[in-house]
Scaffold this active site. Sequence first.
Site, PDB file in Angstrom:
ATOM      1  N   TYR A 261       0.722  -1.215   0.132  1.00  0.00           N
ATOM      2  CA  TYR A 261      -0.175  -0.127  -0.023  1.00  0.00           C
ATOM      3  C   TYR A 261       0.998   1.272   0.018  1.00  0.00           C
ATOM      4  CZ  TYR A 261      -4.290  -2.570   0.805  1.00  0.00           C
ATOM      5  OH  TYR A 261      -5.385  -3.512   0.650  1.00  0.00           O
TER       6      TYR A 261
ATOM      7  N   GLY B 253     -16.067   4.228  -4.074  1.00  0.00           N
ATOM      8  CA  GLY B 253     -16.673   5.568  -4.097  1.00  0.00           C
ATOM      9  C   GLY B 253     -17.374   5.678  -5.215  1.00  0.00           C
TER      10      GLY B 253
ATOM     11  N   SER C  65     -11.945   5.600   4.082  1.00  0.00           N
ATOM     12  CA  SER C  65     -11.832   7.103   4.089  1.00  0.00           C
ATOM     13  C   SER C  65     -10.933   7.334   5.316  1.00  0.00           C
ATOM     14  CB  SER C  65     -13.269   7.484   4.270  1.00  0.00           C
ATOM     15  OG  SER C  65     -13.173   8.792   4.539  1.00  0.00           O
ATOM     16  N   GLY C  66     -10.334   8.514   5.304  1.00  0.00           N
ATOM     17  CA  GLY C  66      -9.419   9.095   6.452  1.00  0.00           C
ATOM     18  C   GLY C  66     -10.155  10.233   6.882  1.00  0.00           C
TER      19      GLY C  66
END
Length: 308
Positions: free
Chosen positions: A64, A224, A273-274
């Site tokens: 990642y 998304g 999501s952050g």
Amino acid sequence: MTQALPTTLQCPRVATREGGLELSRIVAGMWRMTEWGMSVEQRVAFIEQCVAMGVTSFDHADIYGGYGVEGLFGEALRARPSLRDRIELVSKCGIKLLSAKRPAHTIQHYDTTGEHIVASAEESLRQLHTDRLNLLLIHRPDPLMDFDEIAEAFTRLKQAGKVLHFGVSNFSRHQFECLNRRIPLATNQIEFSPLHTAPMFDETFDGLQDLGVAPMIWSPLGGGRLFNANDTNAENLRLVIKEIADRLHQPFASVVFAWIMQLPSRPIPLTGSGRIEAIGVAVTGASFTLDRQDWFRILRAARGHEVA
Ligand code: NAP
């Protein structure tokens, strides 16, 4: 602007299989962490806010962020070491990317040899600044994989106390069962959402339910696309989910998480999501169930045809 979260929001926990690893019902996915542009303090705050909500499990992979995300997370753990015993760390191995950080790779490929599995897990420990992973997954099925060799590498890592549980990702039912016969697997992490319903129909979920193993779900919001895909089917799907969400006075994405978690194989969705409020919306999805007719309204819109 950061929205205040309801203080009562608390994520339940789930065993991936009877007597096995326990994770939070919603797992925080870290794939996109490099895009979040967070300072170390902001990463610590984000992890702490997740934990306060009961989201204690964090999903990583060696690759990642171009082999960068584990290191970013590890910096946060180094800054706040007391967090380690309050969380579960999941990572993956088995993909080799072309990267300046891996100059020996001349082509993108899979490597599920015992030697690579052990070396990759040990590097994940260094990057994450920890002495153990709670769960290690083989990232993708590898045409050259040898089930006996993978099971043997997993056993070595377990005996050394470096990895506590093992699983796979993106495996077919048959591939999962082949490895699970050699060493008990905690999960198969797969893609599933109203935009990708295949695991309901290709035996993936049925096979896991039969074994009492909970799948982990990646891209539960279609990465998304559920919010912005503009083909006719996606637009209709969005309208159907929105009508249900408005009627139930629940956020749109909470309805999607509830729809996923209602499957009898007990899917464990990953967030992407952050934004802490987006994690809260996912946790909210664990607090209600859809009635069967609403559940099928979403399935019908997802597939674009009646079930019968
Ligand atoms: P996802 O939840 O389907 O997609 C996340 C994306 O949706 C983010 O870009 C996010 O944007 C957006 N989003 C979320 N809520 C939104 C809202 N209310 N309105 C508009 N946009 C919204 O999950 P994912 O990131 O694709 O995957 C989740 C995790 O699965 C990853 O972090 C990773 O850990 C794991 N994964 C595993 C594999 C595998 O092969 N095993 C593959 C891919 C991913 P914001 O950031 O702006 O909220």
